[in-house]
Scaffold this active site. Structure first.
Site, short mmCIF file in Angstrom:
data_model
loop_
_atom_site.label_atom_id
_atom_site.label_comp_id
_atom_site.label_asym_id
_atom_site.label_seq_id
_atom_site.Cartn_x
_atom_site.Cartn_y
_atom_site.Cartn_z
N ASN A 71 -1.02 11.28 -5.36
CA ASN A 71 -1.65 9.86 -5.40
C ASN A 71 -0.91 9.03 -6.37
OD1 ASN A 71 -3.15 11.19 -7.65
ND2 ASN A 71 -4.58 9.95 -7.06
N GLU A 129 -2.08 4.93 -6.37
CA GLU A 129 -3.84 4.34 -6.72
C GLU A 129 -2.85 2.55 -7.02
OE1 GLU A 129 -6.34 5.26 -9.23
OE2 GLU A 129 -6.69 7.31 -7.64
N CYS A 156 -3.18 9.18 -1.25
CA CYS A 156 -3.42 10.05 -1.57
C CYS A 156 -2.30 11.23 -1.56
CB CYS A 156 -4.24 10.59 -0.26
SG CYS A 156 -6.36 10.36 -0.37
N GLU A 205 -1.74 13.97 -0.26
CA GLU A 205 -1.25 14.84 0.28
C GLU A 205 -0.68 14.09 1.65
OE1 GLU A 205 -4.19 14.72 -0.79
OE2 GLU A 205 -5.82 16.14 -0.23
N CYS A 219 -9.36 15.22 1.67
CA CYS A 219 -10.72 13.67 2.01
C CYS A 219 -10.54 13.59 3.39
CB CYS A 219 -10.47 12.70 1.47
SG CYS A 219 -8.71 11.69 2.34
N CYS A 278 -6.87 13.09 5.43
CA CYS A 278 -5.52 13.99 5.06
C CYS A 278 -6.36 14.83 5.36
CB CYS A 278 -6.08 14.31 3.29
SG CYS A 278 -5.23 12.74 2.31
#
Ligand code: THU
Length: 132
Positions: free
Chosen positions: A44, A46, A55, A57, A90, A93
């Protein structure tokens, strides 16, 4: 645990080590094997503008597509603030994985206690959206 699963878990942990997660403090790594047998990693990333974060993934899937992979055979996800806690993908994802998954795709989550679980995409995203 199978050797393949353990290797993918180790790679997800390795990828997590590169996470740029200073705002949430929650670091995630993803490792996947594609239909060519190639390994792709993501973490990830940010941003100070919070919604721009990506993310793990998504990063691993982008690397797969760029390298010519068409399908996810197996993906493992490692997440947590300090300890590794079971990090199921999530919602977004799940849809991203769905795009490159079939009924044989394996999604592995695990934690520090040695517990792990494999999911199919149908388990994680029932009644999924797709275009005909
Ligand atoms: N995160 C992922 O990388 N993958 C997921 O499936 C769940 C959430 C990241 C996004 C954000 O950087 C941090 O975890 C906390 O939500």
């Amino acid at each position: 645990m199978s050797q393949e699963r353990q290797q993918l878990i180790d790679k997800a942990l390795e990828a997590r080590g590169q996470a740029y997660s200073q705002y949430s403090g929650y670091s995630v790594g993803a490792a996947l094997i594609d239909d060519n047998g190639n390994l792709h990693l993501g973490c990830n990333v940010e941003n100070a503008a919070y919604p721009l974060g990506n993310c793990a993934e998504a990063a691993a899937i982008a690397a797969m597509v760029q390298a010519g992979g068409k399908r996810i055979e197996h993906i493992a996800i490692a997440g947590g603030r300090t300890d590794i806690t079971a990090c199921t993908p999530c919602g977004g994802c799940r849809q991203r994985i769905h795009e490159f998954a079939d009924e044989n795709t394996v999604i592995t989550v695990f934690d520090d206690s040695g517990e792990w679980r494999d999911y199919s995409i149908a388990e994680l995203l029932p009644a999924s959206f797709h275009l005909d």
